[in-house]
Design an enzyme around this catalytic site. Structure first.
Site, short mmCIF file in Angstrom:
data_model
loop_
_atom_site.label_atom_id
_atom_site.label_comp_id
_atom_site.label_asym_id
_atom_site.label_seq_id
_atom_site.Cartn_x
_atom_site.Cartn_y
_atom_site.Cartn_z
N GLU A 1 -7.41 32.62 -9.69
CA GLU A 1 -8.07 31.65 -8.81
C GLU A 1 -9.59 31.71 -8.96
O GLU A 1 -10.27 30.69 -8.84
CB GLU A 1 -7.67 31.91 -7.35
N GLY B 1 -0.32 2.59 7.42
CA GLY B 1 -0.36 1.83 8.67
C GLY B 1 0.05 0.38 8.54
O GLY B 1 -0.40 -0.47 9.32
N GLY C 1 0.82 -1.20 0.00
CA GLY C 1 0.00 0.00 0.00
C GLY C 1 0.85 1.25 0.00
O GLY C 1 2.06 1.20 0.19
N PRO D 1 2.63 4.79 1.14
CA PRO D 1 3.29 5.13 2.42
C PRO D 1 2.31 5.79 3.38
O PRO D 1 1.46 6.59 2.98
CB PRO D 1 4.39 6.11 2.00
#
Length: 652
Positions: free
Chosen positions: A450, A232, A227, A229
């Site tokens: 923006e 867990g 999985g 980084p």
């Protein structure tokens, strides 16, 4: 200064250098003192001096496998070389003695003695000196002994965690934890409920193996946790050991590989030997791709140290000897580069994908990390979870930690919603740079840029919702807009991706429409848009012209098969054309939306220039009513002392 001097004294390399010069000087002076101001000559020169009648005395002394010959000249010779160490320009000296070395052949010695006697030289023969042999032997051996001593000492220090014994260099560097020391349980691991279900059987195997073996079941040899980084994986491995109540040996894949050939394989053997003694036990190898990459495909290839280590790991996991009661749990985020022999059943029987948590998982993770943090009543962890799609456990822990730091910086006793909001922005875009001097022209340009992203995102809101927009510089960005998915998505449709492309193009299009300029502010937008458009064409088969064909996969890193070009020049040209077509289509769509909503676009830009940051409620009000919510309107008045102090704390 004392600490620095102590560090120099303890440095083994400085000691090694000191001993080297000491031994070299000892050898030099020893040879110089033995010569006693004499001149070294060869056999031919010795015969010539005797023949010329220039030898007064001649002495023979056996010394091991050679015979040392020394003598005295009748007429001293001059020499500019001298003996010993000369610190100034060498002076002319007189040499009265000479030395030479000859092989102990009977004919050579007898002829030389006869020649010396004929030329009236006094000949003396001495017996071999035992003390001389030992001194020469000592002088030859001592330097090597000192070198080996320091080498072994340094190897012992490099062994790390196994004492200073140099023979422990090949011992395992794994950290062992007894079952009493492991406090982590499944309840401490949030957001990975499906993954925990896969690992429950492993716990049951370790607790009661007979329950399975009597039915002919084989205990899994290994579990591979794959999985991104921060999801867990290490915590899950600890939880398995904690629930099963067995010893836990943890080591990194890079700890196996050293510059000395054979050390990695030795450490693998040592690790499994230690685990067998403590069985049932769990061995956890973090970042196994450091040692488990495919063999024979790296730079240089061949049977290098890493491959020997991998071979030993394969043998230990499923070789001639069984490892009853030992389960290997490994973690990686690059399973595509692992050796196929490592992934086969019998070695890693279970492959568990530890993915990014969904919104419920993120909320559960936030609750776990919020246990030791005082939160205000206005903090809604469910809302925070909805605002952080794609975040893994490490990211969420970082958000709450940053929120605590922000609250402490503002001299607060509890963490409120504004602290968490600031922490999210810091994690996503970096710290704000409110003190950065920006010209009014640039502020207007950034605001309209923006606002362009925002207005396109508001119109094309089938899959994503505009969450926040700001012109406060953070990191490398002069401003940014955050659009969040309405719900967690496993799949993206072609229309969803086209909407995202149009949103990314909104900034540059707004610059061109309002100011008729093109700036560097859109570079990151183009980078993301190009990557997405290329993936649509080459990976997801979303091109009508090229069809459902995958032209490019994930480019392999060092250690896996190198990608080879498998498409023609014509196809590569068509791919570029399709990517360009998608981007132009998105650009035209963004331009159409901004032209049709010029007034709303202007309102959002002006609000940004006034307030700098707008949240989803304010953006929605501007879009629907053309006005800011009344609660945000601020009256202009002289600030009191307490208000000034409060504002300063908020801006820290």
């Amino acid at each position: 200064m004392k600490k620095q001097n102590n560090g120099l004294i303890k440095n083994p390399f400085l000691w090694l250098l000191f001993i080297f010069f000491l031994v070299t000087g000892f050898q030099y002076f020893y040879s110089g003192n033995n010569s006693g101001g004499s001149q070294q000559i060869n056999y031919t020169e010795l015969v010539q001096e005797i023949t010329d009648g220039n030898v007064k005395e001649l002495t023979y002394q056996p010394n091991g496998s050679v015979i040392e010959v020394s003598g005295v000249y009748k007429n001293p010779k001059t020499s500019k070389e001298g003996t010993g160490i000369q610190f100034f320009t060498p002076s002319v000296t007189k040499v009265e003695k000479f030395t030479s070395t000859i092989l102990p052949a009977d004919t050579t010695v007898s002829e030389l003695q006869k020649l010396a006697t004929d030329h009236k030289a006094e000949v003396t023969v001495k017996h071999e000196s035992s003390s001389g042999i030992w001194i020469n032997l000592l002088v030859s051996i001592v330097p090597f002994g000192i070198l080996f001593f320091f080498l072994f000492s340094m190897m012992g220090n490099m062994g790390g965690g196994n004492g200073r014994n140099p023979m422990s260099f090949g011992r395992s560097k794994a950290k062992a934890a007894n079952k009493e020391d492991i406090k982590v349980r499944f309840s401490d691991v949030a957001g990975a409920e499906e993954e925990k279900q896969e690992l429950v059987e492993v716990v049951e195997f370790l607790k009661d193996p007979k329950r399975f073996t009597k039915l002919g079941a084989r205990i899994p040899a290994g579990v591979l946790l794959e999985g991104p980084p921060g999801t867990g994986k290490t915590l899950l491995a600890k939880a398995v050991a904690g629930e099963a109540g067995v010893p836990f040996f943890s080591i990194s894949g890079s700890d196996f590989v050293e510059m000395f050939v054979g050390v990695g394989a030795s450490r693998v053997r040592s690790l499994f030997e230690d685990a067998k003694k403590a069985a049932p036990a769990i061995i956890f190898i973090d970042e196994i791709d450091a040692v488990g990459r495919q063999r024979g495909v790296g730079l240089g290839g061949g049977n290098d140290e890493r491959e020997q280590t991998l071979n030993q790991l394969l043998i230990e996991m499923d070789g001639f000897e069984g490892n009853e009661g030992i389960i290997v749990i490994a973690a990686t985020n690059r399973s595509d580069v692992l050796d196929p022999a490592l992934l086969r059943p019998g070695r890693f029987d279970r492959k568990v994908l530890v993915g990014r948590p969904d919104v419920k998982g993120r909320e559960a993770i936030l609750k776990v990390h919020a246990k030791n943090k005082p939160l205000a009543e206005d903090v809604d962890l469910k809302l925070v979870a909805q605002q952080t799609p794609g975040f893994v456990g490490a990211d969420l822990e970082n958000v709450l930690n940053e929120a605590a730091l922000v609250a402490a910086r503002r001299n607060k006793s509890i963490i409120d919603a504004s602290d968490i909001d600031e922490a999210e922005d810091r994690v996503i875009a970096g710290p704000s740079k409110k003190d950065k001097t920006v010209s009014q022209k640039e502020r207007e340009l950034v605001a309209y840029h923006e606002a362009g992203h925002t207005i396109v995102g508001l119109v094309l809101s089938n899959a994503r919702v505009v969450h926040k927009v700001t012109i406060v510089p953070r990191g490398r960005a002069g401003g940014y807009m955050i659009a969040l998915p309405k719900e967690d998505q496993m799949l993206l449709s072609k229309e969803d991706m086209k909407e995202q492309l149009a949103g990314l193009m909104g900034g540059r299009v707004a610059e061109e429409i309002i100011f008729n300029v093109q700036t560097t502010g859109a570079s990151n937008d183009f980078e993301q848009a190009t990557q997405m458009a290329r993936a649509m064409v080459t990976e997801y088969g979303m091109s009508e012209k090229l069809g459902p064909v995958q032209y490019e996969g994930n480019h392999a890193m060092l250690g896996a098969q190198s990608p080879q070009k498998s498409i023609s020049e014509q196809t590569a040209y068509e791919i570029d054309e399709e990517v360009r077509s998608l981007l132009n289509e998105a650009r035209n769509k963004a331009a159409e939306i901004i032209q049709s909503n010029r007034e709303t676009h202007k309102l959002i830009a002006e609000a940004l220039l006034k307030y700098e940051t707008l949240d989803s409620t304010q953006i929605k009000a501007l879009y629907e009513t053309g006005k800011m919510p009344e609660a945000v309107e601020e009256e202009s008045h002289a600030l009191s002392y307490d208000e000034v102090k409060s504002k300063m704390n908020d801006e820290k």
